[in-house]
Design an enzyme around this catalytic site. Structure first.
Site, PDB file in Angstrom:
ATOM      1  N   GLU C  29       0.845  -1.202   0.000  1.00 42.24           N
ATOM      2  CA  GLU C  29       0.000   0.000   0.000  1.00 42.24           C
ATOM      3  C   GLU C  29       0.879   1.250   0.000  1.00 42.24           C
ATOM      4  O   GLU C  29       1.729   1.420   0.871  1.00 42.24           O
ATOM      5  CB  GLU C  29      -0.913  -0.028   1.234  1.00 42.24           C
ATOM      6  CG  GLU C  29      -1.937  -1.162   1.132  1.00 42.24           C
ATOM      7  CD  GLU C  29      -2.528  -1.567   2.484  1.00 42.24           C
ATOM      8  OE1 GLU C  29      -2.400  -0.799   3.445  1.00 42.24           O
ATOM      9  OE2 GLU C  29      -3.113  -2.667   2.559  1.00 42.24           O
ATOM     10  N   GLU C  60      -4.710  -6.634   2.599  1.00 42.91           N
ATOM     11  CA  GLU C  60      -3.505  -7.299   3.104  1.00 42.91           C
ATOM     12  C   GLU C  60      -3.488  -8.790   2.813  1.00 42.91           C
ATOM     13  O   GLU C  60      -2.411  -9.366   2.585  1.00 42.91           O
ATOM     14  CB  GLU C  60      -3.354  -7.071   4.605  1.00 42.91           C
ATOM     15  CG  GLU C  60      -2.859  -5.683   4.982  1.00 42.91           C
ATOM     16  CD  GLU C  60      -3.931  -4.607   4.940  1.00 42.91           C
ATOM     17  OE1 GLU C  60      -5.124  -4.946   4.795  1.00 42.91           O
ATOM     18  OE2 GLU C  60      -3.594  -3.419   5.061  1.00 42.91           O
ATOM     19  N   PHE C  83       1.966  -1.892   8.619  1.00 45.08           N
ATOM     20  CA  PHE C  83       2.265  -2.103  10.044  1.00 45.08           C
ATOM     21  C   PHE C  83       2.118  -3.596  10.335  1.00 45.08           C
ATOM     22  O   PHE C  83       1.268  -4.253   9.742  1.00 45.08           O
ATOM     23  CB  PHE C  83       1.284  -1.327  10.940  1.00 45.08           C
ATOM     24  CG  PHE C  83       1.444   0.165  10.902  1.00 45.08           C
ATOM     25  CD1 PHE C  83       2.240   0.832  11.830  1.00 45.08           C
ATOM     26  CD2 PHE C  83       0.805   0.912   9.915  1.00 45.08           C
ATOM     27  CE1 PHE C  83       2.395   2.205  11.776  1.00 45.08           C
ATOM     28  CE2 PHE C  83       0.960   2.295   9.861  1.00 45.08           C
ATOM     29  CZ  PHE C  83       1.753   2.943  10.794  1.00 45.08           C
ATOM     30  N   ASP C  85       0.773  -4.953  12.706  1.00 42.99           N
ATOM     31  CA  ASP C  85      -0.577  -5.217  13.212  1.00 42.99           C
ATOM     32  C   ASP C  85      -1.490  -5.786  12.121  1.00 42.99           C
ATOM     33  O   ASP C  85      -2.458  -6.477  12.422  1.00 42.99           O
ATOM     34  CB  ASP C  85      -1.197  -3.920  13.740  1.00 42.99           C
ATOM     35  CG  ASP C  85      -0.255  -3.177  14.673  1.00 42.99           C
ATOM     36  OD1 ASP C  85      -0.557  -3.091  15.863  1.00 42.99           O
ATOM     37  OD2 ASP C  85       0.799  -2.677  14.217  1.00 42.99           O
ATOM     38  N   PHE C  86      -1.174  -5.448  10.865  1.00 39.43           N
ATOM     39  CA  PHE C  86      -2.058  -5.867   9.777  1.00 39.43           C
ATOM     40  C   PHE C  86      -1.760  -7.281   9.308  1.00 39.43           C
ATOM     41  O   PHE C  86      -2.483  -7.818   8.461  1.00 39.43           O
ATOM     42  CB  PHE C  86      -1.958  -4.895   8.595  1.00 39.43           C
ATOM     43  CG  PHE C  86      -2.135  -3.442   8.957  1.00 39.43           C
ATOM     44  CD1 PHE C  86      -2.762  -3.059  10.138  1.00 39.43           C
ATOM     45  CD2 PHE C  86      -1.668  -2.436   8.121  1.00 39.43           C
ATOM     46  CE1 PHE C  86      -2.912  -1.723  10.475  1.00 39.43           C
ATOM     47  CE2 PHE C  86      -1.820  -1.101   8.443  1.00 39.43           C
ATOM     48  CZ  PHE C  86      -2.441  -0.741   9.630  1.00 39.43           C
ATOM     49  N   HIS C 129      -1.577  -0.074  15.800  1.00 38.99           N
ATOM     50  CA  HIS C 129      -0.485   0.341  14.907  1.00 38.99           C
ATOM     51  C   HIS C 129       0.861   0.275  15.626  1.00 38.99           C
ATOM     52  O   HIS C 129       1.763   1.053  15.318  1.00 38.99           O
ATOM     53  CB  HIS C 129      -0.686   1.773  14.405  1.00 38.99           C
ATOM     54  CG  HIS C 129      -1.765   1.930  13.381  1.00 38.99           C
ATOM     55  ND1 HIS C 129      -3.087   1.820  13.674  1.00 38.99           N
ATOM     56  CD2 HIS C 129      -1.705   2.180  12.043  1.00 38.99           C
ATOM     57  CE1 HIS C 129      -3.809   2.020  12.576  1.00 38.99           C
ATOM     58  NE2 HIS C 129      -2.999   2.238  11.579  1.00 38.99           N
TER      59      HIS C 129
HETATM   60  C1  LIG Z   1      -5.869  -2.921   7.639  1.00 38.78           C
HETATM   61  C2  LIG Z   1      -5.258  -1.604   7.407  1.00 38.78           C
HETATM   62  N1  LIG Z   1      -4.513  -1.420   6.315  1.00 38.78           N
HETATM   63  C3  LIG Z   1      -3.917  -0.241   6.081  1.00 38.78           C
HETATM   64  C4  LIG Z   1      -4.065   0.795   6.963  1.00 38.78           C
HETATM   65  C5  LIG Z   1      -3.345   2.122   6.735  1.00 38.78           C
HETATM   66  N2  LIG Z   1      -4.327   3.104   6.294  1.00 38.78           N
HETATM   67  C6  LIG Z   1      -4.913   3.949   7.169  1.00 38.78           C
HETATM   68  S1  LIG Z   1      -6.064   4.885   6.433  1.00 38.78           S
HETATM   69  C7  LIG Z   1      -5.768   4.202   4.942  1.00 38.78           C
HETATM   70  C8  LIG Z   1      -6.541   4.660   3.736  1.00 38.78           C
HETATM   71  C9  LIG Z   1      -7.984   4.370   3.872  1.00 38.78           C
HETATM   72  O1  LIG Z   1      -8.637   4.788   2.716  1.00 38.78           O
HETATM   73  P1  LIG Z   1     -10.212   4.976   2.706  1.00 38.78           P
HETATM   74  O2  LIG Z   1     -10.859   3.737   3.187  1.00 38.78           O
HETATM   75  O3  LIG Z   1     -10.585   5.452   1.367  1.00 38.78           O
HETATM   76  O4  LIG Z   1     -10.478   6.087   3.809  1.00 38.78           O
HETATM   77  P2  LIG Z   1     -10.000   7.599   3.803  1.00 38.78           P
HETATM   78  O5  LIG Z   1      -8.677   7.647   4.510  1.00 38.78           O
HETATM   79  O6  LIG Z   1      -9.898   8.060   2.401  1.00 38.78           O
HETATM   80  O7  LIG Z   1     -11.057   8.317   4.564  1.00 38.78           O
HETATM   81  C10 LIG Z   1      -4.781   3.247   5.027  1.00 38.78           C
HETATM   82  C11 LIG Z   1      -4.260   2.453   3.889  1.00 38.78           C
HETATM   83  C12 LIG Z   1      -4.838   0.562   8.102  1.00 38.78           C
HETATM   84  N3  LIG Z   1      -4.997   1.489   9.032  1.00 38.78           N
HETATM   85  N4  LIG Z   1      -5.438  -0.633   8.280  1.00 38.78           N
END
Ligand SMILES: Cc1ncc(C[n+]2csc(CCOP(=O)(O)OP(=O)(O)O)c2C)c(N)n1
Ligand SMILES: Cc1ncc(C[n+]2csc(CCOP(=O)(O)OP(=O)(O)O)c2C)c(N)n1
Ligand SMILES: [Mg+2]
Ligand SMILES: [Mg+2]
Lengths: 324, 323, 323, 324
Positions: C29, C60, C83, C85-86, C129
Site C-alpha cells: 500500500e 492485506e 504495520f 498489526d495488519f 499500529h
Molecule cells: C488494515 C489496514 N490497512 C492499512 C491501513 C493504513 N491506512 C490507514 S487509512 C488508509 C486509507 C484508507 O482509505 P479509505 O478507506 O478510502 O479512507 P479515507 O482515509 O480516504 O477516509 C490506510 C491504507 C490501516 N490502518 N489498516
C-alpha cells in the site's frame, strides 16, 4: 460445435470426464474399505466444469484448485497413479505423501495445488497471473472455486486486484448450490454468482456446468481475452455434486438435500450428455465409447494397484521438504 | 454416576446456558441443522431454531467480527470456527478488535463472546486442518484461552467462558470428543485461570495440555508400577496462566516436563518452561524438558503424521531422561 | 566509511537487488509514488516504474497471497505490510499457504518471497499500529524470521532474504529507521540463521532483539563503567534460531536476560529463555530474566505508552537483580 | 426540502458541520504546536456525510466509525471536550487516554468506536445489527467507511452476511477518491462503489456527499427500510477530503492530487452550501449563521482548554480496563 474442437479433442474431453468419474468411484471405494486415510471431497457430477475449462488451456497455463480437486487435476493432465498414491499417503505420490487429497500439485503441468482452505487459491492464482505478465510468458491462470468460497474475503480482494491490474486470470465458479450443508440461498442473497463480476467491472457469464462444450466455449473466450490483455472474467458454472460433501457425508448429503433434487440433477449427467452428443454427431460409436470406458477403468485400476503397492514414506522424510 | 462424552458435555453446556440465558446464541459454518461437522451443536437448532443457532456463510473473519460486535451490544455469542487452522483468517477480528476493544475504549466496552474451535492432529487431515495454534492466542492480552482435557472440565469451563464478560477462546481436541467421564447433569462451573493437579506424585511434574493430559495420566499409571510417581498438572487455562499451581508442583518434584501439541519453538511449552524457571529455579534438579510437536507442518501420510502426534512412549522416554 | 540510516540501508538493498534481478518486485500500500509511509521505498517507483513497484488496494490478505502465488511461479516479490498489526489479516495466506506450500507439495514448490513490515511502539499510534507480533510468525515452521537491529544488518539481511528461496518475514523497527551506521555501498549478505555477539562481556548476557539491541549496548556502556561487563547477543534471526551462539555466551557468563518488545507471555523471551535452560542449564547461576513488554495492548497516551516501551533503566535494574 | 426536517433540525445540521470543521482545525493546530501526540485523520470537507447520515438516526441507533472518525462522533452527539481530551491522551478523555484519535467510543450514544484497522468496523456493525434484531430493539446501525476500505475482504464478508440475514444496517461509503495516495481508479476498476450492492442483492444508491440534505434523504430512506426489516442498503457518498490523509501528509496531499482538483472540490464546500440553502429558504439570517459559528468556535475552544488542562493518566492505569 465449436470450430476449435476437432474430433480428437472431443474424444479427449469425454475420456477425461470418464477418468474423473471412475477415479472418484475408486477413491470412494478405498475409503469404504478403510484403505484411504482421512477423507476426500469427490468431483462426481461436476466433471464438465473441470474438463471444459482445462480444455481451453495450454499445457503451461496454470490452474489453482480446491478441496474438491481431483477433477481439476485430472483435467489438467495430472497422472492418475501419482494422484492415487498421494491420496493413499504413499511415498510415490505427487507430494511424497505429505499432502494427501487436498494438497496435490504438479507444477510441471501448471497445477499450483489443491487447497484445504476454502478461498485459499484466489490470491495464489492472481499471483501466478502477475508472474506471467511480468515475466512476459503469456500464461493464463484458471482459478477454480465453489459457490461457498465466493463469500470469503479473499475472493473479493483477489478479484478486485486482478481486475484493477488487468491480469490474465479466469475465475471459474462451480456453483453446486451448497457449501457443505448450507444451500446457496442461505449463504448469499443472490442467485447468480456471475453478478458479482459487476463489483469489479469485469465480465460475468453464466454457463450450464453440466455441458462440457458450453463450459469450454465460455472459458475459451475468457482465456483468449485474458491472454490478449483484456483482464479477468468470472464464469459461473451451474452444477451439482452427485455425492455427499465428502466421502463420509451421510446418505450423499440427504440431510440437507431432497432426493428429488438429487435425482433431477443426476438426470443431467454431464458424461451421458457428452456421450449422446458424440453419438449424435457421429464422432464416436457406442462401441468406441464402451471401449474407451473399459480402457479408463483399466487405467484407474492400474493407478489403484500402483498406489496400494507403493511404500509409505520413511520416518526421516518427516523433516525433509520444509525449507528450500 | 452419569458418564457422557466430551462432545456431549460441550453440547450440554451450550444447551443449558442457552436455556438459561436468551442472549446466548450459537453461530458458525454448518452448526445448524447439520449439527456441526464434529456434531458438537447437534440438536441445538431443533431446540432453539434458526435465530439462535445460525448457519453462517464461509466467512471466518465476519463470523468472528460479528460475534465481537454482537457481544459488545448485548448478546453473548458462541461462535464456532470449524478448525483452529481457520483462525488465521479471523486474527484481525479476534486480536485487533475483540481482544483490544475494552482496553482501547478505557473500559467502556465489554465483549462477552466465546470462540470455540478445535486443535490437534492425527486424523490424516494434513497441514491445514490439524494445527494447534494456542500459543498465538495465548500471546494476546485481552483474550482468555482455555483447553479442557476431559468432559468434566469441558462442560464447566464452557459455562464459565459463556458467563465471562471477556472474549474467551475455547479449544477443543478432536480426539477427546468421544472420550467419556463423569459429568454432573446440573449446571456447574470450572473457574477460568485455575490449574488442576490431575494426579499427585513426588518424582516428576508433567505439565500437560488438552489431549496430552490423558497421555500423561496413562504414562503416570505405567511408570507408577516401576515406582516413579508422576504429578500431572493440567493448566486448563493458558491465559491467564495459574503459575502458582505449576510452580508449587515443581517445587515438590524438582523436575518438570511440559507437553503440548503445538510446535515446539515459540510454543506453549516455552512459556511454561520459562515460568517454571522463573518461579522455581532453585528447586530444579534438571532443565525443564519440552515434549511438544516437532517444528514441521502436519504431514498427511499416517506414516509421518504419527511422528508429530506425541506418543506416550515419547513422554516415557523424557521422564526416564530426567529422573 | 560511509554512514547511512537504517531506512536508507533497506532501500539500498531493495534497489541493488532490483537492479541485479528483474524478478524482484515490490508491492504494497502506497509503496509507489508515495514511497511508503515510512519512506522505505522512496525513489524506487521512479527508477523501476509501475510494473515492478506496485501500489496495491488495501487488501492485506491479497497482497500476501499474491506474493505467495507470484513467488511460486517465478517472481521474487517483496511485499510490504504497512504495520505488523495488519499481518492479522494476512495470516492464512502467510501461514497456511506461503509457509506450508513447499512441505505440503513434497518439495515441489519454492516460495522465494519477503514480507516486510515494522514492529515497535512509542509513536502514540495506539493498540492497532504498534504491535510486535514476532512470536507468532517465529512459531510457524516453513517461515524464516529476521529482525535487523542496525543499518549494516538491515541491508545484508534483506539481500539474504530476497535471495532466499523460502518465505522470509523481515521485521523493521519504527525507531531504528533514522539510526545511522557504517554500511558498505557494495552488495553483501548477512547470513540468515546466524546470531552476532554485538559486544563481548563476561558477567551477564543480554539476548536482545531489534531496537532492544541498541538499548542493551547503551546499558552495557553505562554498566561497564561500574565494572559490570555485559555481553550483548543479537539473534538477528528468530527462525531458525542460532542456539549455539546464545548458549555459548551464557555458558561463559552464567547469567542471562532476554529482551524483546513483544508481550512477555508466550513471547519471544519465553522461547529464548527455554532454549538457554535447555542448552546451558548447568552453567546458569540465576534464572533467565525476561525483560519484555507487559501483557497489555499498547495504550495511546504517551504517559502510559512509555511504560510499555522497554527503557534502559529497566534493563539496568534487571542486570542489577541478577549479578 | 424533506418534510421530516423542521427548522430546528436544519439548524442543528449546520451547527454539527461547523463543530466538525472547527474541531478539526483545532486538532490540526494542536498537532502543529506539538501538543497532540501521534497523528490524526481529519474530516474537513466530508462533514455533510457524517451529519447527513447521523441526522437520520435516533439516539440509541448505532454507528461504527473509522480512522477518520472525529466527524462521525461529533455528528452522533459525541462530547467535544471528552473527544479532545482523548485526542491529547488525557485521563479525562472518552477512553481515559488509552485510545486516542483512532479509538474513541461512546457506547451510551451508540458510538461503537472509531477503528484503526481499515475495514475493521464492518463486522462489528453487522454484529450490532444482529443484537438489535435478536434483542428486539429496533435499533439501526450505520457503518461508515471509505472507498479504500471497500477492497478489504471484511467489507465483502460483512455485507454478504448482513444481506443474507437481512439485518438492520446501512453501509455508508465515503468515497473521497483516495485511499492515502492511491486514487480510486488505481485501487478498483469501478467508478461507482454503489454497484457493489448488486453483489449482495441489496439496493445501492449514489448521493452527492457534499450535500447534507441529499445524504440525509438517502440515508433516511435506507434507515427506515432497515428498521422495517428490509435489510441493508449501500449508500455511496461522493466526497473529498480537503486536507491531507492525516495531519502530517505533506502539502495536504499534493504529492498525489492536483491543485486544480483540490480547488474544484473546495468550491463545493458542504458547509457553505448548507448555509446558502438556509439563507435562501429563510431558515437563518447571515447574522444568525455568524452567531452560530461564533458559538461553535467558543465551544471548541472550551474543549481544547478542557483537554489541555486535563491531567495525563496515572501509571497504575496501564493495566486497568484490560479484562472485565
Ligand atoms: C488494515 C489496514 N490497512 C492499512 C491501513 C493504513 N491506512 C490507514 S487509512 C488508509 C486509507 C484508507 O482509505 P479509505 O478507506 O478510502 O479512507 P479515507 O482515509 O480516504 O477516509 C490506510 C491504507 C490501516 N490502518 N489498516
Ligand atoms: C477457510 C475454510 N473454512 C471452512 C472450511 C471447511 N469447508 C471445507 S469445504 C467447505 C464448503 C465449501 O463450499 P464450496 O466453496 O461451495 O465448495 P464445494 O464443497 O461445494 O465444492 C467448507 C465450509 C475450509 N476448509 N476452509
Ligand atoms: Mg458448493
Ligand atoms: Mg478514501
Amino acid at each position: 460445435m465449436d470450430d476449435s474442437l476437432d474430433r480428437v479433442k472431443l474424444k479427449e474431453m469425454l475420456k477425461k470426464m470418464l477418468e474423473i468419474r471412475h477415479f472418484e468411484e475408486q477413491v470412494n471405494d478405498l475409503y469404504r474399505k478403510g484403505i484411504m486415510p482421512g477423507l476426500a471431497h469427490l468431483y462426481n457430477g461436476e466433471e464438465a466444469v473441470a474438463v471444459g475449462a482445462c480444455s481451453a488451456l495450454a499445457q503451461d497455463d496454470y490452474i489453482t484448485s480446491t478441496h474438491r480437486g481431483h477433477g481439476h487435476l485430472i483435467a489438467k493432465g495430472g497422472r492418475l497413479k501419482f494422484m492415487m498414491a498421494e491420496i493413499l499417503g504413499k511415498k510415490t505420490g505427487y507430494c511424497k505423501g505429505k499432502g494427501g487429497s487436498m494438497h496435490i500439485a504438479d507444477f510441471d503441468l501448471g497445477i499450483l495445488g489443491a487447497n484445504g482452505i476454502v478461498g485459499g487459491g484466489f490470491a495464489i492464482a492472481v499471483g501466478a497471473a502477475l508472474s506471467s505478465r511480468l515475466l512476459g510468458q503469456g500464461r493464463v491462470t484458471v482459478c477454480f472455486f465453489g459457490d461457498g468460497a465466493t463469500n470469503q474475503g479473499s475472493f473479493h480482494e483477489s478479484v478486485n486486484l486482478a481486475s484493477v491490474w488487468k491480469l490474465p486470470v479466469v475465475f471459474v465458479c462451480e456453483n453446486n448450490l451448497y457449501g457443505i450443508s448450507v444451500a446457496q440461498s442461505r449463504h448469499q442473497a443472490i442467485k447468480d454468482i456471475a453478478v458479482r463480476a459487476q463489483a469489479y467491472g469485469i465480465p460475468g457469464v453464466i454457463v450450464d456446468g453440466m455441458d462440457v462444450l458450453a463450459v469450454y466455449g465460455e472459458v475459451k473466450k475468457a482465456v483468449d481475452r485474458a491472454r490478449e490483455g483484456g483482464g479477468p472474467t468470472l464464469v459461473e458454472c451451474k452444477t451439482y455434486r452427485f455425492g455427499g460433501h465428502h466421502v463420509g457425508d451421510p446418505g450423499n448429503g440427504i440431510v440437507y438435500r431432497t432426493k428429488e433434487e438429487m435425482d433431477e440433477w443426476k438426470e443431467r449427467c454431464p458424461i451421458r450428455r457428452m456421450q449422446g452428443y458424440l453419438l449424435e454427431k457421429g464422432v464416436m460409436t457406442q462401441q468406441e465409447i464402451d471401449e474407451m470406458e473399459e480402457e479408463v477403468i483399466k487405467e484407474v485400476q492400474e493407478a489403484v494397484d500402483f498406489a496400494v503397492n507403493s511404500p509409505f514414506p520413511d520416518p526421516e522424510e518427516l523433516t525433509e521438504d520444509l525449507y528450500a | 454416576m452419569r458418564e457422557i462424552s466430551y462432545v456431549e458435555a460441550i453440547r450440554e453446556a451450550l444447551r443449558q446456558e442457552m436455556e438459561r440465558d436468551e442472549r446466548v446464541i450459537v453461530m458458525g459454518e454448518d452448526v445448524g441443522r447439520y449439527g456441526g461437522i464434529f456434531k458438537v451443536t447437534s440438536g441445538l437448532w431443533e431446540q432453539f431454531g434458526d435465530e439462535r443457532v445460525r448457519d453462517t456463510p464461509i466467512s471466518e473473519a465476519a463470523i468472528t467480527g460479528v460475534a465481537v460486535g454482537a457481544a459488545a451490544t448485548g448478546l453473548r455469542p458462541v461462535a464456532e470456527l470449524m478448525f483452529m487452522d481457520f483462525v488465521t483468517i479471523a486474527m484481525d477480528q479476534l486480536v485487533n478488535q475483540g481482544a483490544k476493544m475494552r482496553y482501547m475504549f478505557g473500559g467502556k466496552a465489554k465483549v462477552p463472546m466465546v470462540l470455540r474451535t478445535n486443535m490437534g492432529a492425527g486424523r490424516s487431515s494434513a497441514a491445514q486442518h490439524s494445527q494447534s495454534l494456542q500459543a498465538w492466542v495465548a500471546h494476546v492480552p485481552g483474550l482468555k484461552v482455555v483447553m479442557p482435557s476431559d468432559p468434566y472440565d469441558a462442560k464447566g469451563l464452557l459455562i464459565s467462558a459463556i458467563r465471562d464478560d471477556n472474549p474467551v477462546v475455547y479449544l477443543e481436541h478432536k480426539f477427546l470428543y468421544p472420550v467419556k467421564s463423569h459429568v454432573p447433569e446440573e449446571i456447574y462451573t470450572v473457574p477460568i485461570g485455575r490449574a488442576e493437579v490431575k494426579r499427585a506424585g513426588r518424582d516428576v511434574t508433567i505439565v500437560a495440555t488438552s489431549m496430552m493430559v490423558r497421555k500423561a495420566l496413562k504414562v503416570a499409571e505405567i511408570l507408577s508400577k516401576e515406582g516413579i510417581e508422576i504429578e500431572v498438572v493440567d493448566p486448563r487455562t493458558l491465559s491467564p496462566l495459574d503459575k502458582e499451581t505449576i510452580a508449587r508442583s515443581v517445587m515438590k518434584t524438582g523436575r518438570a516436563i511440559v507437553s503440548d501439541e503445538g510446535c515446539t519453538s515459540y510454543g506453549v511449552g516455552a512459556e511454561i518452561a520459562a515460568v517454571i524457571m522463573e518461579e522455581a529455579f532453585d528447586y530444579l534438579d534438571a532443565p525443564v524438558r519440552r515434549v511438544c510437536a516437532p517444528d514441521v507442518p502436519i504431514p498427511f501420510s499416517p506414516a509421518l503424521e504419527k511422528m508429530v502426534t506425541i506418543s506416550e512412549a515419547e513422554l516415557i522416554a523424557a521422564v526416564r531422561e530426567i529422573v
